[in-house]
Design a protein around this motif. Structure first.
Motif, PDB file in Angstrom:
ATOM      1  N   SER B 279       0.910  -1.067  -0.035  1.00  0.00           N
ATOM      2  CA  SER B 279      -0.026   0.165  -0.100  1.00  0.00           C
ATOM      3  C   SER B 279       0.887   1.303   0.062  1.00  0.00           C
ATOM      4  CB  SER B 279      -0.811   0.228   1.241  1.00  0.00           C
ATOM      5  OG  SER B 279      -1.213   1.351   1.478  1.00  0.00           O
ATOM      6  N   ALA B 280       0.540   2.235  -0.657  1.00  0.00           N
ATOM      7  CA  ALA B 280       1.133   3.520  -0.649  1.00  0.00           C
ATOM      8  C   ALA B 280       1.121   4.322   0.689  1.00  0.00           C
ATOM      9  CB  ALA B 280       0.536   4.586  -1.719  1.00  0.00           C
ATOM     10  N   LYS B 281       0.343   3.481   1.405  1.00  0.00           N
ATOM     11  CA  LYS B 281       0.441   4.254   3.070  1.00  0.00           C
ATOM     12  C   LYS B 281       1.019   3.438   3.828  1.00  0.00           C
ATOM     13  CE  LYS B 281      -4.013   6.507   1.921  1.00  0.00           C
ATOM     14  NZ  LYS B 281      -5.512   6.020   2.077  1.00  0.00           N
ATOM     15  N   TYR B 282       1.659   2.522   3.503  1.00  0.00           N
ATOM     16  CA  TYR B 282       2.543   1.229   4.452  1.00  0.00           C
ATOM     17  C   TYR B 282       3.282   1.917   5.506  1.00  0.00           C
ATOM     18  CZ  TYR B 282       4.181  -3.014   5.993  1.00  0.00           C
ATOM     19  OH  TYR B 282       4.648  -4.185   6.574  1.00  0.00           O
ATOM     20  N   VAL B 283       4.461   2.602   4.855  1.00  0.00           N
ATOM     21  CA  VAL B 283       5.186   3.415   5.967  1.00  0.00           C
ATOM     22  C   VAL B 283       4.736   4.221   6.826  1.00  0.00           C
ATOM     23  CG1 VAL B 283       7.441   4.564   6.095  1.00  0.00           C
ATOM     24  CG2 VAL B 283       7.277   2.945   4.079  1.00  0.00           C
ATOM     25  N   GLU B 284       3.724   5.297   6.501  1.00  0.00           N
ATOM     26  CA  GLU B 284       3.003   5.963   7.252  1.00  0.00           C
ATOM     27  C   GLU B 284       2.335   5.354   8.362  1.00  0.00           C
ATOM     28  OE1 GLU B 284       0.906   8.496   4.615  1.00  0.00           O
ATOM     29  OE2 GLU B 284      -0.396   9.370   6.324  1.00  0.00           O
ATOM     30  N   ARG B 285       1.656   4.289   8.142  1.00  0.00           N
ATOM     31  CA  ARG B 285       0.953   3.364   8.866  1.00  0.00           C
ATOM     32  C   ARG B 285       1.856   2.915   9.830  1.00  0.00           C
ATOM     33  NH1 ARG B 285      -4.074   1.662   5.816  1.00  0.00           N
ATOM     34  NH2 ARG B 285      -4.872   3.557   5.592  1.00  0.00           N
ATOM     35  N   ALA B 286       2.842   2.008   9.555  1.00  0.00           N
ATOM     36  CA  ALA B 286       3.864   1.410  10.397  1.00  0.00           C
ATOM     37  C   ALA B 286       4.397   2.625  11.469  1.00  0.00           C
ATOM     38  CB  ALA B 286       4.955   0.702   9.532  1.00  0.00           C
ATOM     39  N   LEU B 287       4.860   3.711  10.892  1.00  0.00           N
ATOM     40  CA  LEU B 287       5.369   4.619  11.664  1.00  0.00           C
ATOM     41  C   LEU B 287       4.341   5.107  12.857  1.00  0.00           C
ATOM     42  CD1 LEU B 287       7.793   6.327   9.432  1.00  0.00           C
ATOM     43  CD2 LEU B 287       8.385   4.781  11.151  1.00  0.00           C
ATOM     44  N   GLU B 288       3.044   4.878  12.417  1.00  0.00           N
ATOM     45  CA  GLU B 288       2.225   5.363  13.500  1.00  0.00           C
ATOM     46  C   GLU B 288       2.047   4.724  14.769  1.00  0.00           C
ATOM     47  OE1 GLU B 288      -0.999   7.244  10.282  1.00  0.00           O
ATOM     48  OE2 GLU B 288      -1.708   5.712  11.498  1.00  0.00           O
ATOM     49  N   ILE B 289       2.156   3.189  14.189  1.00  0.00           N
ATOM     50  CA  ILE B 289       2.064   2.062  15.212  1.00  0.00           C
ATOM     51  C   ILE B 289       3.328   2.219  16.154  1.00  0.00           C
ATOM     52  CG2 ILE B 289       2.032  -0.182  15.486  1.00  0.00           C
ATOM     53  CD1 ILE B 289       0.239  -0.840  13.492  1.00  0.00           C
ATOM     54  N   PHE B 290       4.466   2.561  15.293  1.00  0.00           N
ATOM     55  CA  PHE B 290       5.762   2.567  16.427  1.00  0.00           C
ATOM     56  C   PHE B 290       5.708   3.868  17.097  1.00  0.00           C
ATOM     57  CE2 PHE B 290      10.249   4.222  16.010  1.00  0.00           C
ATOM     58  CZ  PHE B 290      10.908   3.465  17.029  1.00  0.00           C
ATOM     59  N   ASN B 291       5.338   4.879  16.686  1.00  0.00           N
ATOM     60  CA  ASN B 291       5.095   6.153  17.530  1.00  0.00           C
ATOM     61  C   ASN B 291       4.266   6.021  18.895  1.00  0.00           C
ATOM     62  OD1 ASN B 291       6.331   7.846  15.869  1.00  0.00           O
ATOM     63  ND2 ASN B 291       4.840   9.271  15.557  1.00  0.00           N
ATOM     64  N   GLU B 292       3.157   5.278  18.472  1.00  0.00           N
ATOM     65  CA  GLU B 292       2.222   4.872  19.716  1.00  0.00           C
ATOM     66  C   GLU B 292       3.025   4.193  20.629  1.00  0.00           C
ATOM     67  OE1 GLU B 292      -1.941   3.664  19.439  1.00  0.00           O
ATOM     68  OE2 GLU B 292      -1.699   4.176  16.932  1.00  0.00           O
ATOM     69  N   ASN B 293       3.874   3.215  20.263  1.00  0.00           N
ATOM     70  CA  ASN B 293       4.316   2.144  21.224  1.00  0.00           C
ATOM     71  C   ASN B 293       5.626   2.909  21.897  1.00  0.00           C
ATOM     72  OD1 ASN B 293       2.950  -0.156  21.342  1.00  0.00           O
ATOM     73  ND2 ASN B 293       3.971  -1.201  19.446  1.00  0.00           N
ATOM     74  N   LEU B 294       6.214   3.788  20.932  1.00  0.00           N
ATOM     75  CA  LEU B 294       7.394   4.559  21.645  1.00  0.00           C
ATOM     76  C   LEU B 294       7.003   5.328  22.896  1.00  0.00           C
ATOM     77  CD1 LEU B 294      10.233   4.380  21.001  1.00  0.00           C
ATOM     78  CD2 LEU B 294      10.142   6.330  19.285  1.00  0.00           C
ATOM     79  N   GLN B 295       5.705   6.035  22.701  1.00  0.00           N
ATOM     80  CA  GLN B 295       5.234   6.623  23.775  1.00  0.00           C
ATOM     81  C   GLN B 295       4.923   5.731  25.140  1.00  0.00           C
ATOM     82  OE1 GLN B 295       1.962   8.586  21.888  1.00  0.00           O
ATOM     83  NE2 GLN B 295       3.406  10.238  20.708  1.00  0.00           N
ATOM     84  N   VAL B 296       4.437   4.658  24.631  1.00  0.00           N
ATOM     85  CA  VAL B 296       4.263   3.762  25.763  1.00  0.00           C
ATOM     86  C   VAL B 296       5.786   3.254  26.585  1.00  0.00           C
ATOM     87  CG1 VAL B 296       3.503   1.414  26.360  1.00  0.00           C
ATOM     88  CG2 VAL B 296       2.159   2.562  24.562  1.00  0.00           C
ATOM     89  N   TRP B 297       6.577   3.089  25.528  1.00  0.00           N
ATOM     90  CA  TRP B 297       7.883   2.764  25.976  1.00  0.00           C
ATOM     91  C   TRP B 297       8.599   3.871  27.150  1.00  0.00           C
ATOM     92  CZ3 TRP B 297      11.499  -1.141  25.518  1.00  0.00           C
ATOM     93  CH2 TRP B 297      12.864  -0.729  25.698  1.00  0.00           C
ATOM     94  N   LEU B 298       8.019   5.329  26.654  1.00  0.00           N
ATOM     95  CA  LEU B 298       8.568   6.272  27.487  1.00  0.00           C
ATOM     96  C   LEU B 298       7.965   6.663  28.659  1.00  0.00           C
ATOM     97  CD1 LEU B 298       9.810   8.813  24.332  1.00  0.00           C
ATOM     98  CD2 LEU B 298      11.226   7.373  25.839  1.00  0.00           C
ATOM     99  N   SER B 299       6.785   5.826  28.784  1.00  0.00           N
ATOM    100  CA  SER B 299       5.757   6.263  29.625  1.00  0.00           C
ATOM    101  C   SER B 299       5.902   5.211  31.016  1.00  0.00           C
ATOM    102  CB  SER B 299       4.240   6.243  29.420  1.00  0.00           C
ATOM    103  OG  SER B 299       3.837   4.974  29.048  1.00  0.00           O
ATOM    104  N   ASP B 300       5.167   5.360  31.942  1.00  0.00           N
ATOM    105  CA  ASP B 300       5.180   3.965  32.765  1.00  0.00           C
ATOM    106  C   ASP B 300       4.159   3.048  32.624  1.00  0.00           C
ATOM    107  OD1 ASP B 300       7.068   5.612  34.441  1.00  0.00           O
ATOM    108  OD2 ASP B 300       5.313   6.637  35.624  1.00  0.00           O
ATOM    109  N   ASN B 301       3.187   3.290  31.499  1.00  0.00           N
ATOM    110  CA  ASN B 301       2.115   2.457  31.182  1.00  0.00           C
ATOM    111  C   ASN B 301       3.074   1.339  30.223  1.00  0.00           C
ATOM    112  OD1 ASN B 301       0.418   1.203  29.149  1.00  0.00           O
ATOM    113  ND2 ASN B 301      -0.108   3.211  28.857  1.00  0.00           N
TER     114      ASN B 301
END
Lengths: 314, 314
Positions: B279-301
């Motif tokens: 999909s033309a939107k593949y990288v964008e979507r993958a990075l969205e998930i990475f971003n979310e998980n990175l925020q989790v990584w930096l949080s206590d949750n």
């Protein structure tokens, strides 16, 4: 006894079941109206193209024409109207195969199926560009039974649907409804422009070159209604000039499409030989509607399904 | 400072936005893990295939592998599990393009698009047989995020969907749920058998010749999961013997599909070069998930999305 002439070709099993189910009616099955001779026909069941004005004049007892197709544009509607003859069609039964056909073409282009097939013939294993349908916009000209079914399915894929009708009234399967008067404002936003309009005085040649010039260069134009919506030359030029990306045509100004038409050889045009409404279930479904209306005919209730307003043409 | 190594190829704009959004993390972008040298990598973002056991041994600080694809079968899962390394993937982002691909192939076959295209090349105007999707039955092997999306879309077309999983538990998009133990009872009823199963010890080579012999002769078999679900020879024989009508394969026992494979030339087989998730939107979507998980990584949750259970393999 009421005489019904059926020139719509149906199998023996369906003939028997009609005769058994409606003993009050005498059914005649013939390939053409002429074959049936001088019968005093009250009900005519036909694909439509065999009912000329001349033949209509001979059928002095005719009270009801059930057309086993959606289009009635080739019929002598004015004369039928003058004589107060009931005209019904089977438009509802087209919606499933037609909407499936429209979605098939859209998804096939999006997911690069023609390229996949061409590569297979060459035994080529290569990735290609492909896009997603989700998030795109479709402008549907003719948001009736068929257009509404197309809209409903597109919505399931996350497509924003805009129905474009004469009135601009609210229709099923549409996120937004506009009238023809506003089409120019919406063309620049649409990824898909899909027409399932019937042929009427108001829809003939309504799309012109200027409309195509307003469309996105990436847009796909689909005509699944009638071929007199737009001149063939207009589509050819829009495709040649790259004003749109692709056209999928199931109907044409002249059918069969003449061999000399440039559309046949255009890579950005799909030529479909007026088959989008075909279905293995067609006859069965058409007869279901005929059966229902025949029961109405025999009852006191006169609420027929799929009545054509002869003046309006649909 | 936490070191993150990104071998998943992304454009400059995405690199900048990651670095700006997460100043607490030092990002390194490299084409391969080796290119990155002896960095003390804590987070690895990869397509997956570059992480060998040997390299894993060198990455002594590694705490999290974010795999930018759905399949993790080529990764050293056992060792990752032993070291307690978090493994996440992006399985959710595949569901839209994959489900659209599956529907594209099903509708294209139903509405005879390959015949329409072949006729156009010959300038032939002829009606052909075509069928409706509505009213058919689909058996979906692997009713997870992707299978559920396929099921949801099929249901919109009026298809009855049966999800087949290890547990037989209730899944989204399914009219009925069964466990693998009952597959034989359901194969004779299915018009479409669609696998999106991952490759695990439990799914490897689970479909055998006897399964194909139970299918309808008119059935379409689709493998969009992994090529080790069924031996290529089994599919070839089922197609040659007419035990099923068509196979649509996006994954193969060996990829790229070897030139000598008979599948390339079989008219009742569609060879798709593992492109259904593109999909033309593949990288964008993958990075969205990475971003979310990175925020989790930096949080206590610590509630990460898309966590892979390394023992189970998905």
């Amino acid at each position: 006894m009421t005489n019904a002439l059926v020139t719509f070709p149906i199998k023996e099993q369906f003939r028997q079941s009609l005769s058994e189910q409606f003993p009050q009616i005498h059914f005649d099955f013939a390939n053409t109206i002429e074959d049936a001779g001088g019968k005093e026909v009250t009900i005519l069941v036909t694909y439509g193209s065999d009912l000329t004005e001349e033949i209509l004049d001979q059928l002095t007892d005719l009270k009801w024409v059930m057309v086993a197709s959606a289009g009635v544009d080739k019929m002598p509607l004015e004369k039928l109207g003058e004589r107060g003859i009931l005209v019904t069609n089977v438009s509802g039964i087209h919606k499933t195969p037609m909407a499936e056909s429209v979605l098939a073409h859209i998804l096939s282009l999006n997911r690069a199926l023609p390229i996949i097939q061409a590569q297979q013939k060459q035994k080529v294993w290569e990735k290609m560009k492909s896009s997603e349908l989700r998030g795109s916009k479709a402008l549907i000209l003719g948001p009736g039974a068929i257009g509404g079914e197309i809209g409903r399915l597109l919505q399931a894929f996350g497509v924003y649907t805009i129905g474009c009708s004469r009135s601009g009234g609210v229709h099923n399967g549409m996120d937004e409804d506009i009238s023809f008067a506003h089409i120019q404002e919406y063309l620049p936003e649409a990824d898909y422009i899909i027409s399932v309009l019937p042929s009427t005085q108001e829809t003939r040649w309504i799309l012109e070159r200027s409309h195509f010039q307003l469309m996105k260069k990436s847009a796909v134009f689909m005509n699944f209604g009638r071929g007199d919506l737009v001149k063939e030359q207009v589509i050819v030029e829009a495709l040649q000039q790259g004003e749109i990306a692709h056209a999928v045509l199931d109907v044409f100004q002249q059918e069969p499409l003449p061999l000399e038409s440039p559309l046949w050889e255009m890579e950005n045009c799909t030529v479909s030989p007026h088959v989008s409404a075909l279905s293995a279930k067609y006859v069965e479904r058409a007869l279901e509607i005929f059966n229902e209306n025949l029961q109405v005919w025999l009852s006191d209730n006169k609420e027929f399904k799929n009545v054509i307003e002869t003046e309006r043409g649909y």
